[in-house]
Every structure is written in C-alpha cells, then in structure tokens.
Enzyme design. Sequence first.
Site, PDB file in Angstrom:
ATOM      1  N   TYR A 194       0.841  -1.191   0.000  1.00 53.78           N
ATOM      2  CA  TYR A 194       0.000   0.000   0.000  1.00 53.78           C
ATOM      3  C   TYR A 194       0.876   1.242   0.000  1.00 53.78           C
ATOM      4  CZ  TYR A 194      -3.382   3.476   1.543  1.00 53.78           C
ATOM      5  OH  TYR A 194      -4.162   4.600   1.639  1.00 53.78           O
TER       6      TYR A 194
ATOM      7  N   LYS B 202     -11.904  -0.524   3.728  1.00 53.76           N
ATOM      8  CA  LYS B 202     -12.051  -1.393   2.568  1.00 53.76           C
ATOM      9  C   LYS B 202     -13.065  -2.517   2.844  1.00 53.76           C
ATOM     10  CE  LYS B 202      -8.609   1.080   0.778  1.00 53.76           C
ATOM     11  NZ  LYS B 202      -8.010   1.801   1.903  1.00 53.76           N
TER      12      LYS B 202
ATOM     13  N   ASP C 285      -0.424  -6.950   7.044  1.00 57.68           N
ATOM     14  CA  ASP C 285      -1.554  -6.173   6.532  1.00 57.68           C
ATOM     15  C   ASP C 285      -2.493  -7.161   5.849  1.00 57.68           C
ATOM     16  OD1 ASP C 285      -3.334  -4.620   5.010  1.00 57.68           O
ATOM     17  OD2 ASP C 285      -1.883  -2.989   4.810  1.00 57.68           O
TER      18      ASP C 285
END
Length: 364
Positions: A105, A201, A176
């Site tokens: 990310y 998300k 993550d």
Amino acid sequence: MSTADSAAHAGTPLQPATTAVVAGRPAPTPDAPLNTPVVFASTFIGGGELEYGRFGNPTWTALEDAIGALEGGDALVYASGLAAANALIATLPVGAKVVAPNHAYLGSLTQLDEAQERGQLTRVYVDISDTDAVLAELDGASLLWIESPTNPALEVADLPTLIAAAHAQGVLTVVDNTFATPILQRPLEVGADVVLHSATKFLSGHSDAVLGTLIVRDAELHARLVNRRTILGATPGPMEVYLVLRGLRTLALRVERASQNAAELVARMSGHPALAELRYPGFGAIVAPVFPDAATAERFVAAAQLARFATSLGGVETTLERRRRWAGEVATIPEGLVRISVGIEHIDDLAADLLQALDAAAEA
C-alpha cells in the site's frame, strides 16, 4: 460479554461468518437494543474508565470486540488505516530496521520512507514473495512488515515460514490483512504479532467510512498501542465506527460473492488479446489485468461502464484504476497495470462490461 464470547465460553467455537454477525452486540437482556447504539460524546462523567472521548467510546468497544473475535486477538480502532500504521511505527525504537515489501500500500511505504528520512528507522525493501530474499534480511531487524496479497502487485507471502523465522530472531511481525480479510486468512493463528487493516475497505464494504484497526495478542504491546493512539489523537468518530460495524455484519457474504466473481472474471478475461498479463493470487476479490502500455490501460478504464473509476477498494461495487497514474506509485509496478476491486454485482453483467472494455482497449 458479547454473544460470540458467550458461545465460545460455552465450548462452541463459532465460524467466522457467524462471528461477523454476532460479535460486538449488547448482552441479550429483555428490551436491550439488538445493535450497539452510536454514542456521540466527547466527555463522560468522571470516576469511570472513559472520562474523555480520546480515551474510549462504547461504540469503539463494540467494533473492537467484533474485529478482535474475527482475527483472534485484541483489536484497537483508529481514524484510518494509515493512522493505525503510524501508531505501530511510533512504537519502534530509534534506529530500528524494518523489512518491508517493495510492493505494498502506497501510504504504508510513504510512512516508512518518511520515517527513514527523519532518522527514526532504516527500511529495507524486499520481494515479499521471495522467501529466501526476505529471510536474508531479517538479521538485526526490529520489524517484518508483511502484506499478502500485496497492493497492487498481488504477490503472496509464505506467512508461516516468514513469521517463524522472524520469531526465531526476535523480530516483531505485522501482516496487513486488508486484501484477504479474516474470512480468508487469519495471520495471528500462524504466529503474527500484529494484524493491520484499512477497515475502510472490505471490513466496512460500503465505501462510506474511513477507519483503521490493529489486532494483537500481547497485552504489553496492546497497552503501548493504546497509549500511542491516545497521545497521537488518532481516534475515530463514533459514526464511522458504527458504519464499519454495520458493514462487518455482511463481510462473509460479500467476500464470498466478490471472490466467486473475481475467479469467474479471470476465467472469462484470460487470453484476451488486449492483455499482456492477468494477475490473480488464486483467492480474494482483487484482480490486476496488465496492458502493454498506459494508453491501452486508460482506454480500458474509460470504456468500463458498470465498473467505476475510483481509487479505493473493497466495496460492494466494482472499482478500477490504473495504479501508475499516481506519481508516488512504485516504479516497478507496470504502467499498464489496472487494479480491479471486484464487487458483488451479477457476474454476467460484470463480465459483459469488462469484456466490452477489453475490446475497446484493444482498438488502437
């Protein structure tokens, strides 16, 4: 005690799909609300555990109970996924070595880069799917940062091997888990120390709230993270917390449907002449078609009608974007890579839209 906790204590472990529905609810007493109310308060009557809105909120507690039950640890919620990442980075000693994926990310990589520029830490980037390369960098590290599948390259890490090796050298591990969700992958069960989510998300799933979370098992680390959240002020609003909790109730259904759609889309899109490559990790709802160049990728995005051009992911709707349109995206991500977050639309409608977009992209 939540309903999920009660069932677990009764000796009946719940499946994640059930936990997502029942955890974090009020005790089932007569006339109690079925859902946890939203508590809009910045200040509480003194003498208790709350005192002030930066220290806690009953709505936070409900969501933390639910996410913690899903991941198998103790959760803390933050104002965003990046606020959660920052809280974790802030616990590292000055000079810490952090081993992290070279594809991840963008916000997480930016935070690590800026922390190195400040002299707080030294970061080493590796191909997280190359297990030997990761193992070679663990010596002297304080933290191994894993993202799997990676965003947006969709590389998959060998979690059990990497985590076991990190622990053997006293290295803290964070995973993550935003793309996989606890429906498909539970890193704490294979020894991870911390799980991170951008709850904006898939956990939320409706593109209407920004939130982050960390989940841990170690009580001392949990206390340090609570302290960093309080001191940094990285606290979420109660309405955002409520929206994520409401979205979490359908997490299993959404992930199941979106994952089925993604697998079917890969089958239908494979071999199209417009594509140079089609990336898919074999699970989850993210697919990344790679086009020969940026112009072809942009034609594909522009031609899509049902799938929406947007930068976020994990919602009920299908979204897509060419990732290298962002100036900070890692240069090793192909110019023609398009990240598709597959939603829960009917597969025939979704496939028809993306196939016609592929046809349009192929037209010079």
